[in-house]
Design a protein around this motif. Structure first.
Motif, PDB file in Angstrom:
ATOM      1  N   THR A 118       0.799  -1.216   0.000  1.00 32.47           N
ATOM      2  CA  THR A 118       0.000   0.000   0.000  1.00 32.47           C
ATOM      3  C   THR A 118       0.832   1.268   0.000  1.00 32.47           C
ATOM      4  O   THR A 118       0.322   2.344   0.238  1.00 32.47           O
ATOM      5  CB  THR A 118      -0.918   0.029   1.243  1.00 32.47           C
ATOM      6  OG1 THR A 118      -0.074   0.028   2.387  1.00 32.47           O
ATOM      7  CG2 THR A 118      -1.811  -1.173   1.288  1.00 32.47           C
ATOM      8  N   SER A 154       0.820  -3.224  -7.493  1.00 35.20           N
ATOM      9  CA  SER A 154      -0.388  -3.269  -6.668  1.00 35.20           C
ATOM     10  C   SER A 154      -1.290  -4.396  -7.163  1.00 35.20           C
ATOM     11  O   SER A 154      -1.941  -5.068  -6.355  1.00 35.20           O
ATOM     12  CB  SER A 154      -1.118  -1.925  -6.658  1.00 35.20           C
ATOM     13  OG  SER A 154      -1.485  -1.552  -7.957  1.00 35.20           O
ATOM     14  N   ILE A 179      -2.586  -7.353  -4.730  1.00 30.46           N
ATOM     15  CA  ILE A 179      -3.992  -7.727  -4.558  1.00 30.46           C
ATOM     16  C   ILE A 179      -4.219  -9.194  -4.926  1.00 30.46           C
ATOM     17  O   ILE A 179      -4.959  -9.912  -4.255  1.00 30.46           O
ATOM     18  CB  ILE A 179      -4.907  -6.803  -5.412  1.00 30.46           C
ATOM     19  CG1 ILE A 179      -4.876  -5.377  -4.840  1.00 30.46           C
ATOM     20  CG2 ILE A 179      -6.331  -7.339  -5.471  1.00 30.46           C
ATOM     21  CD1 ILE A 179      -5.489  -4.321  -5.758  1.00 30.46           C
ATOM     22  N   PHE A 228      -7.366   0.051  -0.578  1.00 35.46           N
ATOM     23  CA  PHE A 228      -7.965  -0.695  -1.699  1.00 35.46           C
ATOM     24  C   PHE A 228      -9.414  -1.052  -1.380  1.00 35.46           C
ATOM     25  O   PHE A 228      -9.752  -2.236  -1.208  1.00 35.46           O
ATOM     26  CB  PHE A 228      -7.180  -1.988  -1.963  1.00 35.46           C
ATOM     27  CG  PHE A 228      -5.733  -1.770  -2.322  1.00 35.46           C
ATOM     28  CD1 PHE A 228      -5.387  -1.179  -3.535  1.00 35.46           C
ATOM     29  CD2 PHE A 228      -4.726  -2.160  -1.456  1.00 35.46           C
ATOM     30  CE1 PHE A 228      -4.044  -0.986  -3.879  1.00 35.46           C
ATOM     31  CE2 PHE A 228      -3.385  -1.971  -1.791  1.00 35.46           C
ATOM     32  CZ  PHE A 228      -3.041  -1.383  -3.000  1.00 35.46           C
ATOM     33  N   ALA A 245     -11.009  -3.699  -3.973  1.00 33.89           N
ATOM     34  CA  ALA A 245     -10.439  -5.050  -3.903  1.00 33.89           C
ATOM     35  C   ALA A 245     -10.824  -5.732  -2.591  1.00 33.89           C
ATOM     36  O   ALA A 245     -11.248  -6.898  -2.581  1.00 33.89           O
ATOM     37  CB  ALA A 245      -8.923  -4.985  -4.047  1.00 33.89           C
ATOM     38  N   THR A 246     -10.708  -5.023  -1.473  1.00 36.30           N
ATOM     39  CA  THR A 246     -11.036  -5.657  -0.189  1.00 36.30           C
ATOM     40  C   THR A 246     -12.546  -5.912  -0.076  1.00 36.30           C
ATOM     41  O   THR A 246     -12.959  -6.908   0.521  1.00 36.30           O
ATOM     42  CB  THR A 246     -10.570  -4.798   1.015  1.00 36.30           C
ATOM     43  OG1 THR A 246     -11.025  -3.457   0.831  1.00 36.30           O
ATOM     44  CG2 THR A 246      -9.049  -4.798   1.134  1.00 36.30           C
ATOM     45  N   HIS A 253      -4.391   5.804  -0.412  1.00 34.68           N
ATOM     46  CA  HIS A 253      -5.436   5.417  -1.347  1.00 34.68           C
ATOM     47  C   HIS A 253      -5.219   6.101  -2.694  1.00 34.68           C
ATOM     48  O   HIS A 253      -5.357   7.313  -2.815  1.00 34.68           O
ATOM     49  CB  HIS A 253      -6.811   5.804  -0.779  1.00 34.68           C
ATOM     50  CG  HIS A 253      -7.920   5.561  -1.750  1.00 34.68           C
ATOM     51  ND1 HIS A 253      -8.102   4.333  -2.375  1.00 34.68           N
ATOM     52  CD2 HIS A 253      -8.888   6.375  -2.234  1.00 34.68           C
ATOM     53  CE1 HIS A 253      -9.144   4.414  -3.181  1.00 34.68           C
ATOM     54  NE2 HIS A 253      -9.632   5.637  -3.119  1.00 34.68           N
ATOM     55  N   ASP A 288      -6.317   0.629  -7.311  1.00 37.84           N
ATOM     56  CA  ASP A 288      -7.304  -0.335  -6.799  1.00 37.84           C
ATOM     57  C   ASP A 288      -7.876  -1.118  -7.993  1.00 37.84           C
ATOM     58  O   ASP A 288      -7.543  -0.862  -9.134  1.00 37.84           O
ATOM     59  CB  ASP A 288      -8.414   0.424  -6.063  1.00 37.84           C
ATOM     60  CG  ASP A 288      -9.248  -0.470  -5.144  1.00 37.84           C
ATOM     61  OD1 ASP A 288      -8.990  -1.690  -5.086  1.00 37.84           O
ATOM     62  OD2 ASP A 288     -10.158   0.065  -4.490  1.00 37.84           O
ATOM     63  N   GLU A 289      -8.716  -2.082  -7.688  1.00 33.88           N
ATOM     64  CA  GLU A 289      -9.407  -2.787  -8.775  1.00 33.88           C
ATOM     65  C   GLU A 289     -10.400  -1.851  -9.446  1.00 33.88           C
ATOM     66  O   GLU A 289     -10.822  -0.850  -8.858  1.00 33.88           O
ATOM     67  CB  GLU A 289     -10.160  -3.997  -8.209  1.00 33.88           C
ATOM     68  CG  GLU A 289      -9.253  -5.137  -7.811  1.00 33.88           C
ATOM     69  CD  GLU A 289     -10.002  -6.347  -7.287  1.00 33.88           C
ATOM     70  OE1 GLU A 289      -9.348  -7.366  -7.088  1.00 33.88           O
ATOM     71  OE2 GLU A 289     -11.242  -6.263  -7.080  1.00 33.88           O
TER      72      GLU A 289
END
Lengths: 259, 259
Positions: free
Chosen positions: B133, B151, B155, B204, B207-208, B252, B257-258
């Motif tokens: 992160t 990243s 993930i 994320f 993703a999370t 962030h 992120d996804e």
């Protein structure tokens, strides 16, 4: 109080050898544990010296391993088994071993010593010291330039910063003379610092040679030599049990060292 | 034995508030210490809440600071002062605090508990969880692609690997039911896991969110919620003392992120 503590330690020390479980083929983080055991002349087994050592490691970190009724599953090697105890994480294993091996002042003499020794000795600073040594150069030109830039930055900034921190610890009054990091006697923190610096010396022989000659961190390099000359450590380092550096934490790429 | 231990703890506990010294402006690693102090309802001061807090930090890590007769100089914040003791390194501070705050089973009941709690709780795995992160995207196209690749890899591989480890710990018998990591009661390891996962959720969220919905690591996410609902933690998280995430350990970047 001293006798209660001694009785307690007596009771808690399982009368069996320590079992170190670590990858065969390179010193890695297992070396921090080995040096403590060797310095103390402790009786131990080492998966790195066993024929099927790699399977011993793999069985421990198998995703099916849920630990047992009293031990959570280990996270990663190094792993220490001692009687019915199984623990992992290098600093955690050293915390367990240090009072048993006489590598930290006893609680009854110096109540909070473990926290003071653990601070420079266990992890953060040592890892920071080693952080610059895992940057493989790459065939891809962009990454090669990036690796060279990062190792240059490590040699110019990070390495002197952390050598400077340890030099300060050795200059401080709490070191009681500046030969060892805390309290005037060798502790496991000194062994950790020795191993981290030893690995960095392997990775960057020219840069560390130049830095040593400049004399700014004389006490740190002196500590490295003093550990090397401890009779049991000296014998261990000359033995076949001391594995060669390889593509582990400490890697030597001549093109990433100084000219 | 229990009363000897209690007397000893009585004697060793300085009757003064704890002093946490950490950068103002972001939760960072100081948060691991704050959560332990808050959960225990301990009395403490926090440089992050002080007007000249940054100077308090800088004075501690000044290269001129050589520590004192009994304390080596601290390496980096977080730093804890307690009476005449000054120590640094997050896992080290937690080791000191945990028995004093009742966040680890007492030695007289469970002799080696500290090593078992410290293993998943203190450092390695938590840091591994957070490792993905801190990759800022860059204006330079090459590095931007590299940040996205890293990243993505975090993930896809690293995050599930470490969530999987903690899920296994919770499934294991030593957790005594799988609500908390060790022994059936909350320990500081649970607070560390909460904070690491909380930061990763911030970094994320998509993703999370997807991973939580898939249900593979249900016990880990359940633990996160259970910590959040502890009365003192809940009150703390809602207060002004809980600082917002910023450009610290947890960052962030929507583009990392996804989708």
């Amino acid at each position: 109080m001293a006798s209660t503590q001694a009785a307690k330690r007596q009771k808690s020390t399982k009368d069996v050898p320590y079992e170190l479980i670590y990858w065969p083929g390179l010193p890695g983080r297992g070396e921090h544990i080995r040096l403590a055991l060797e310095e103390a002349g402790a009786s131990y087994t080492d998966s790195a010296q066993q024929k099927d050592g790699i399977n011993v490691v793999l069985a421990q970190i198998n995703p099916q391993n849920l630990g047992d009724a009293s031990n959570p599953p280990p996270c990663a090697p190094p792993i220490l088994k001692h009687g019915d105890l199984t623990i992992s994480q290098t600093p955690n294993i050293l915390l367990y071993l240090a009072p048993r091996l006489g590598l930290v002042p006893p609680t009854e003499e110096d109540e909070d010593a473990i926290y003071k020794v653990n601070q420079p000795g266990a992890d953060g600073a040592g890892r920071a010291l080693e952080r610059g040594t895992r940057l493989p150069p790459s065939d891809c030109d962009g990454l090669k330039t990036e690796a060279k830039r990062k190792s240059g930055d490590y040699i110019a900034n990070r390495l002197p910063k952390f050598l400077g921190y340890f030099e300060r610890v050795l200059q401080g009054e709490a070191s009681k003379g500046g030969k060892w990091l805390y309290g005037g006697n060798l502790t496991y923190a000194d062994l950790v610092l020795f191993q981290c610096l030893d690995g960095v010396k392997f990775a960057f022989p020219k840069a560390t040679g130049r830095i040593e000659k400049e004399g700014k961190f004389g006490k740190v390099f002196e500590l490295h030599r003093a550990v090397q000359e401890r009779p049991r450590i000296k014998e261990y380092l000359a033995s076949e049990k001391r594995q060669k550096y390889s593509l582990g934490i400490y890697r030597h790429y001549p093109e990433l060292d100084e000219e």
